[in-house]
Design a protein around this motif. Structure first.
Motif, PDB file in Angstrom:
ATOM      1  N   SER A   1       0.827  -1.211   0.000  1.00 13.55           N
ATOM      2  CA  SER A   1       0.000   0.000   0.000  1.00 13.55           C
ATOM      3  C   SER A   1       0.864   1.265   0.000  1.00 13.55           C
ATOM      4  N   MET A   2       2.029   1.208   0.654  1.00 14.27           N
ATOM      5  CA  MET A   2       2.931   2.356   0.613  1.00 14.27           C
ATOM      6  C   MET A   2       3.482   2.572  -0.793  1.00 14.27           C
ATOM      7  N   MET A   3       3.798   1.487  -1.466  1.00 16.93           N
ATOM      8  CA  MET A   3       4.293   1.586  -2.841  1.00 16.93           C
ATOM      9  C   MET A   3       3.216   2.136  -3.775  1.00 16.93           C
TER      10      MET A   3
ATOM     11  N   LEU B   1      -6.393   9.501  -0.373  1.00 13.25           N
ATOM     12  CA  LEU B   1      -7.215   8.318  -0.103  1.00 13.25           C
ATOM     13  C   LEU B   1      -6.320   7.081   0.007  1.00 13.25           C
ATOM     14  N   LEU B   2      -5.379   6.934  -0.915  1.00 21.27           N
ATOM     15  CA  LEU B   2      -4.467   5.794  -0.867  1.00 21.27           C
ATOM     16  C   LEU B   2      -3.530   5.882   0.337  1.00 21.27           C
TER      17      LEU B   2
ATOM     18  N   LEU C   1      -4.106   2.489   7.423  1.00 16.69           N
ATOM     19  CA  LEU C   1      -4.940   1.398   7.945  1.00 16.69           C
ATOM     20  C   LEU C   1      -4.184   0.077   7.933  1.00 16.69           C
ATOM     21  N   ASN C   2      -3.435  -0.168   6.863  1.00 20.95           N
ATOM     22  CA  ASN C   2      -2.676  -1.418   6.781  1.00 20.95           C
ATOM     23  C   ASN C   2      -1.540  -1.465   7.802  1.00 20.95           C
ATOM     24  N   VAL C   3      -0.915  -0.323   8.059  1.00 19.41           N
ATOM     25  CA  VAL C   3       0.132  -0.268   9.082  1.00 19.41           C
ATOM     26  C   VAL C   3      -0.460  -0.533  10.460  1.00 19.41           C
ATOM     27  N   ILE C   4      -1.613   0.044  10.746  1.00 16.03           N
ATOM     28  CA  ILE C   4      -2.285  -0.190  12.030  1.00 16.03           C
ATOM     29  C   ILE C   4      -2.644  -1.665  12.175  1.00 16.03           C
ATOM     30  N   SER C   5      -3.144  -2.273  11.103  1.00 16.12           N
ATOM     31  CA  SER C   5      -3.505  -3.687  11.129  1.00 16.12           C
ATOM     32  C   SER C   5      -2.294  -4.556  11.455  1.00 16.12           C
TER      33      SER C   5
ATOM     34  N   THR D   1       4.023  -3.118  -7.673  1.00 18.04           N
ATOM     35  CA  THR D   1       3.618  -2.929  -6.271  1.00 18.04           C
ATOM     36  C   THR D   1       3.116  -4.213  -5.639  1.00 18.04           C
ATOM     37  N   ALA D   2       2.863  -5.226  -6.439  1.00 20.04           N
ATOM     38  CA  ALA D   2       2.349  -6.494  -5.911  1.00 20.04           C
ATOM     39  C   ALA D   2       3.439  -7.365  -5.305  1.00 20.04           C
ATOM     40  N   ILE D   3       4.701  -7.014  -5.478  1.00 17.69           N
ATOM     41  CA  ILE D   3       5.800  -7.891  -5.053  1.00 17.69           C
ATOM     42  C   ILE D   3       5.817  -8.148  -3.542  1.00 17.69           C
ATOM     43  N   PRO D   4       5.769  -7.125  -2.669  1.00 16.11           N
ATOM     44  CA  PRO D   4       5.752  -7.420  -1.223  1.00 16.11           C
ATOM     45  C   PRO D   4       4.546  -8.258  -0.813  1.00 16.11           C
ATOM     46  N   TYR D   5       3.397  -7.959  -1.378  1.00 19.95           N
ATOM     47  CA  TYR D   5       2.178  -8.723  -1.098  1.00 19.95           C
ATOM     48  C   TYR D   5       2.390 -10.189  -1.437  1.00 19.95           C
ATOM     49  N   SER D   6       2.966 -10.452  -2.607  1.00 23.26           N
ATOM     50  CA  SER D   6       3.159 -11.822  -3.066  1.00 23.26           C
ATOM     51  C   SER D   6       4.176 -12.570  -2.220  1.00 23.26           C
TER      52      SER D   6
END
Length: 480
Positions: free
Chosen positions: A142-144, A226-227, A233-237, A162-167
């Motif tokens: 999300s930061m990327m 917005l992003l 939110l993702n960092v808090i999670s 941007t999908a690389i860390p997620y993957s």
């Protein structure tokens, strides 16, 4: 199939062999909120950013890849849709579906590989890493995305990176494996169905809130901010899960990434999942696993096309789509609680039968969407599929009730491995079909989804038959 081997059991391991059961409920956490919070925040972020990033990709595809004028492409950035450029819309959508296919495949490679190892790995090293690692990847991704949205000169293909860390950290495939195993550890068979339904409901609430708020926030703060909110939110999670969640597995041994890629873990998972069991037990497990995985196959195939279909067929803008998405999810949310909290208590409807009903109602919804020409047709479909959200949690709940506790994570691992493989093929199939039929019959993707739901219902009907057959009393011939 041989029927004289060990029986599928509905007893806990503590009843059969107390020394084996090292999984127990956490003191004081039986009914407490645990994994529901990070799952809510993760889905809230996905829903907030979904249509906004879709509009950015449509715009940048129009400008950078198809080389149209910026003023001509500006229509894709607004929350309201103009129907004056239908030909441009089709041209851009066809290119965007190709980009989406590549991104989803990249997102899915890591989870597809990791899911073969992590279920069995978590039996030794604990469930918490399966929750914390994917949330870290989502935060980084999300930061990327925020950085990408700020760099206006970068084309749509940069977004794929941007999908690389997620993957690499497992994504939602590993996250769901961890959360369901975590809930299995801290719940009893009596409240497990309810807790898993609550988890699915929190995912739905996050989706509803995000869907409703996204268009208003987009107008208020714009794409970049917005992003940025989504990234926060993702960092808090991630922080909540890393700090607050306690490990649910008693005696878990710390282990890092280097201990994951062990082929013995895959061998053990396959041995437990494919070993013969009485009363067609192996067939029951595989049918339940495949049926649940096919529902994920549909989800990954259709998720990137719902908005495009609504724009093409019904001429919706982002605002109309997000309102419908929120309404549909709300209906499913209340349907899930109505089904588990009321219907199952009043009527003798078990987890398996309710899952069959859920798949059949989903099939009807997809067929209605296929031929929808008016807005109310879409809402009718959402109303018909009131219980569609129950199939996944009830199938998982049933698996935890019919398997020994030491086999549950292994079967969940197989289930999530199949779910991880699905995105490698599903988007390519759905996007190709959509591109070929967009001008003549764009609803073909929903027709395919409805047919798959019917196949899933038939699979569960076979499981129902096997369980009914095993439960029949054996009668001896009368003696004279």
């Amino acid at each position: 199939m041989v029927e004289n081997e060990e029986r599928l059991t509905e007893r806990s391991v503590s009843e059969r062999e107390p020394a084996v059961n090292t999984i127990s409920e956490l003191p004081g956490k039986k009914y407490g909120i645990t994994v529901e919070v990070p799952m809510f925040l993760a889905m809230l972020g996905i829903s907030l950013s979904g249509t906004a990033i879709s509009n950015i990709i449509l715009y940048r595809t129009c400008v950078h890849s198809l080389h149209h004028d910026k003023a001509e492409c500006q229509v894709f950035l607004g929350p309201d849709k103009s129907n004056s450029s239908r030909q441009l819309e089709e041209e851009v959508q066809k290119y965007v579906t190709f980009i989406s296919t590549v991104k989803i495949v990249l997102e899915s490679v890591g989870p597809a590989i990791l899911s073969f190892f992590l279920g069995v790995w978590s039996d030794t090293h604990g469930r918490k890493p399966l929750i914390v690692w994917p949330l870290l990847g989502m935060a980084l991704t999300s930061m990327m995305v925020v950085v990408y949205s700020m760099l206006e000169d970068y084309g749509p293909w940069w977004y794929v990176l941007t999908a690389i860390p997620y993957s690499l950290t497992g994504g939602f495939t590993v996250l769901f494996t961890g959360t369901f195993c975590y809930l299995t550890d801290i719940t009893s068979t009596k409240n497990r169905s309810l807790r898993m339904t609550i988890l699915e409901a929190m995912v739905s609430v996050g989706s509803v809130v995000g869907g409703i708020a996204s268009s208003y926030l987009l107008k208020a703060v714009g794409n970049v901010y917005l992003l940025l909110i989504v990234a926060v939110l993702n960092v808090i999670s991630y922080a909540y899960s890393n700090i607050y969640l306690r490990e649910s597995l008693t005696g878990a041994v710390r282990g890092g990434f280097t201990s994951i890629l062990d082929l013995l873990l895959v061998k053990e998972m396959m041995r437990q999942c494919f070993k013969r069991r009485p009363n067609y037990g192996r067939a029951q497990i595989l049918l339940l696993t495949v049926a649940n995985s096919l529902s994920i196959f549909i989800l990954y195939g259709i998720v990137g096309l719902d908005y495009l279909y609504a724009r093409e067929k019904l001429h919706w803008a982002m605002k109309e789509y997000t309102i419908f998405s929120a309404a549909s999810t709300t209906i499913s949310f209340f349907g899930s609680f109505l089904g588990v909290g009321l219907v199952q208590k009043i009527l003798p409807v078990g987890d398996l039968m309710f899952s069959i009903i859920a798949f059949l109602s989903s099939a009807v919804e997809y067929f209605i969407r296929t031929f929808a020409t008016l807005t109310w047709h879409m809402y009718l479909g959402a109303g018909v599929s009131l219980f569609k959200g129950l199939s996944a949690p009830l199938i998982r709940s049933l698996i935890t009730k019919i398997l020994p506790v030491e086999d549950i994570a292994k079967v969940f691992s197989l289930m999530c491995a199949l779910e991880g493989i699905s995105p490698l093929f599903s988007p390519a199939i759905y996007n190709t079909l959509y591109n070929f039929t967009i001008s003549r019959f764009p609803g073909a993707v929903y027709m395919l989804s409805g047919a798959i739901c019917i196949v899933c219902a038939v699979m569960l009907a076979f499981v129902k038959f096997y369980r009914w057959r095993a439960a029949r009393p054996a009668y001896s011939p009368l003696q004279e």
